[in-house]
Design a protein around this motif. Structure first.
Motif, PDB file in Angstrom:
ATOM      1  N   LEU A  31       0.825  -1.211   0.000  1.00  0.00           N
ATOM      2  CA  LEU A  31       0.000   0.000   0.000  1.00  0.00           C
ATOM      3  C   LEU A  31       0.857   1.257   0.000  1.00  0.00           C
ATOM      4  O   LEU A  31       0.440   2.305  -0.461  1.00  0.00           O
ATOM      5  N   GLY A  32       2.047   1.142   0.534  1.00  0.00           N
ATOM      6  CA  GLY A  32       2.926   2.317   0.579  1.00  0.00           C
ATOM      7  C   GLY A  32       3.960   2.191   1.672  1.00  0.00           C
ATOM      8  O   GLY A  32       4.071   1.140   2.320  1.00  0.00           O
ATOM      9  N   GLU A  33       4.722   3.277   1.826  1.00  0.00           N
ATOM     10  CA  GLU A  33       5.742   3.321   2.874  1.00  0.00           C
ATOM     11  C   GLU A  33       5.256   4.227   3.993  1.00  0.00           C
ATOM     12  O   GLU A  33       4.805   5.343   3.736  1.00  0.00           O
ATOM     13  N   GLY A  34       5.351   3.732   5.198  1.00  0.00           N
ATOM     14  CA  GLY A  34       4.943   4.563   6.328  1.00  0.00           C
ATOM     15  C   GLY A  34       6.161   5.088   7.059  1.00  0.00           C
ATOM     16  O   GLY A  34       7.292   4.957   6.573  1.00  0.00           O
ATOM     17  N   VAL A  39       3.760  -0.886   4.250  1.00  0.00           N
ATOM     18  CA  VAL A  39       2.410  -1.295   4.632  1.00  0.00           C
ATOM     19  C   VAL A  39       1.836  -2.165   3.500  1.00  0.00           C
ATOM     20  O   VAL A  39       1.928  -1.803   2.329  1.00  0.00           O
ATOM     21  N   TYR A  98      -3.779  -4.037  11.203  1.00  0.00           N
ATOM     22  CA  TYR A  98      -4.889  -3.087  11.364  1.00  0.00           C
ATOM     23  C   TYR A  98      -6.062  -3.461  10.491  1.00  0.00           C
ATOM     24  O   TYR A  98      -5.916  -4.181   9.516  1.00  0.00           O
ATOM     25  N   GLU A  99      -7.192  -2.844  10.794  1.00  0.00           N
ATOM     26  CA  GLU A  99      -8.307  -2.923   9.853  1.00  0.00           C
ATOM     27  C   GLU A  99      -7.883  -2.194   8.573  1.00  0.00           C
ATOM     28  O   GLU A  99      -7.106  -1.236   8.617  1.00  0.00           O
ATOM     29  N   TYR A 100      -8.378  -2.658   7.447  1.00  0.00           N
ATOM     30  CA  TYR A 100      -8.016  -2.068   6.170  1.00  0.00           C
ATOM     31  C   TYR A 100      -8.918  -0.873   5.880  1.00  0.00           C
ATOM     32  O   TYR A 100     -10.130  -0.930   6.097  1.00  0.00           O
ATOM     33  N   MET A 101      -8.312   0.207   5.406  1.00  0.00           N
ATOM     34  CA  MET A 101      -9.069   1.427   5.110  1.00  0.00           C
ATOM     35  C   MET A 101      -9.046   1.654   3.595  1.00  0.00           C
ATOM     36  O   MET A 101      -8.014   1.996   3.020  1.00  0.00           O
ATOM     37  N   ASN A 104      -7.526   5.078   1.655  1.00  0.00           N
ATOM     38  CA  ASN A 104      -6.205   5.629   1.952  1.00  0.00           C
ATOM     39  C   ASN A 104      -6.260   6.847   2.872  1.00  0.00           C
ATOM     40  O   ASN A 104      -7.204   7.009   3.613  1.00  0.00           O
ATOM     41  N   SER A 105      -5.227   7.680   2.749  1.00  0.00           N
ATOM     42  CA  SER A 105      -5.149   8.764   3.727  1.00  0.00           C
ATOM     43  C   SER A 105      -5.868  10.020   3.245  1.00  0.00           C
ATOM     44  O   SER A 105      -6.053  10.237   2.047  1.00  0.00           O
ATOM     45  N   SER A 108      -3.718  12.020   0.856  1.00  0.00           N
ATOM     46  CA  SER A 108      -3.731  11.671  -0.570  1.00  0.00           C
ATOM     47  C   SER A 108      -5.035  12.125  -1.222  1.00  0.00           C
ATOM     48  O   SER A 108      -5.049  12.498  -2.390  1.00  0.00           O
ATOM     49  N   LEU A 158      -6.958   8.189   8.072  1.00  0.00           N
ATOM     50  CA  LEU A 158      -7.305   7.286   6.966  1.00  0.00           C
ATOM     51  C   LEU A 158      -8.818   7.303   6.762  1.00  0.00           C
ATOM     52  O   LEU A 158      -9.580   7.588   7.692  1.00  0.00           O
TER      53      LEU A 158
END
Ligand code: ACK
Length: 304
Positions: A31-34, A39, A98-101, A104-105, A108, A158
């Motif tokens: 999903l990306g870099e945190g 992630v 975590y629960e999936y969102m 996204n944020s 974004s 998110l």
């Protein structure tokens, strides 16, 4: 298979479960870099969709924040906080589940490179703003531990399928132990969102989150990043610009032009005024978050 259904209750996942869920940390699932690692999206054997945060390096900082995050939110449940299902601490792996969102944020959605695919209309933005305020009010006032998040910003909010906002990233969160006055030895947070008394003197109270929330609320209504916003030639941030406009009596100029006909001028002004109250340089003059929720929802009137 024997673990089916069990995993969400125990709070501990096996490495095998997570590998299976993420298709062996397949790049396609990334999903990306945190802040402290990658992630991944995954699906547990019972069909639950998850997001897995993997601690990348063995940096002290990262693992301290990792452990902190588990301690802070493992017991907390609120519709506006990202739910931590559990963790995996096996085979030198440190994973948070975590629960999936789906959406996204907030960063974004508001100002990311993908800006445009997800339209946040006025109703959505109002709902997001109120939701973040409710999540914070819970952390500060209703949870049994009084928690200061310390890193409230649009990248740490998110959005789920229905555009409900949930606060994430509790790596820097702290307990508000000493009757809301605390001198921090190590100042951490994000430039542009940090309250001045905290950034300058390490004076940390839940009012630091109120300030950060104010910046976020301003970004939501303007559709612009506080630190990247430069109206005309002057180098000022969005917040400074808002203060200038307030003095000129021209606050509507802040509103994102993309917000069209469904915008109510009264509600828009209310959101900006709340944002400005929250970013008052003096922490004692900032409202508490339950008051912010009431103001945003029009139950408390704001003096001009
Ligand atoms: O803005 P994004 O797409 O949303 O990029 C970041 C990236 O991972 C690194 O943090 C996304 N992300 C983090 N947690 C979750 C989650 N629980 N569900 C979906 N995406 C997430 C975040």
């Amino acid at each position: 298979n024997e673990l089916k259904g069990l995993d969400l209750q125990t709070g501990f996942f096996t490495y095998r479960q997570i590998k299976a869920a993420t298709n062996n940390f397949n790049a396609a699932n990334k999903l990306g870099e945190g802040g402290f690692g990658s992630v991944y999206k995954g699906i547990l054997s019972d069909g639950t969709v998850i997001a897995v945060k993997q601690l990348s390096s063995k940096s002290r900082q990262g693992s301290r924040e990792f452990v902190n995050e588990i301690g802070m939110i493992s017991g907390l449940q609120h519709p506006n906080l990202v739910r931590l299902y559990g963790c995996c601490i096996e085979e030198k792996q440190l994973l948070l589940v975590y629960e999936y969102m789906e959406n996204n944020s907030l960063a974004s959605a508001l100002f990311g490179p993908t800006n445009g695919w997800l339209k946040l209309d006025w109703l959505a933005r109002q709902k997001i703003c109120v939701g973040i305020a409710k999540g914070l009010a819970f952390l500060h006032e209703e949870s049994t531990l009084k928690i200061v998040h310390r890193d409230i910003k649009c990248t740490n909010v998110l959005l789920d399928r229905d555009l409900n906002p949930k606060i994430s990233d509790f790596g820097l969160a702290k307990l508000d132990e000493e009757e809301n006055t605390h001198i921090s030895t190590r100042i951490a947070g994000t430039i542009g969102y940090m309250a001045p008394e905290y950034a300058l003197w390490g004076h940390l109270t839940y009012k630091a989150d109120v300030y950060s929330f104010g910046v976020v609320a301003l970004e939501i209504i303007a559709g612009k990043n506080n630190m990247k916003y430069r109206p005309n030639q002057n180098f000022v941030c969005l917040l400074d610009w808002a203060i200038v406009l307030q003095q000129k009596g021209d606050l509507m100029e802040l509103v994102d032009p993309e917000l069209g006909s469904d915008l109510s001028k009264e509600e828009a002004l209310r959101m900006i005024q709340v944002a400005l109250l929250c970013t008052n340089p003096s922490p004692v003059l900032r409202p508490v978050m339950t008051a912010v929720v009431n103001m945003l929802e029009g139950r408390i009137l704001i003096d001009e």
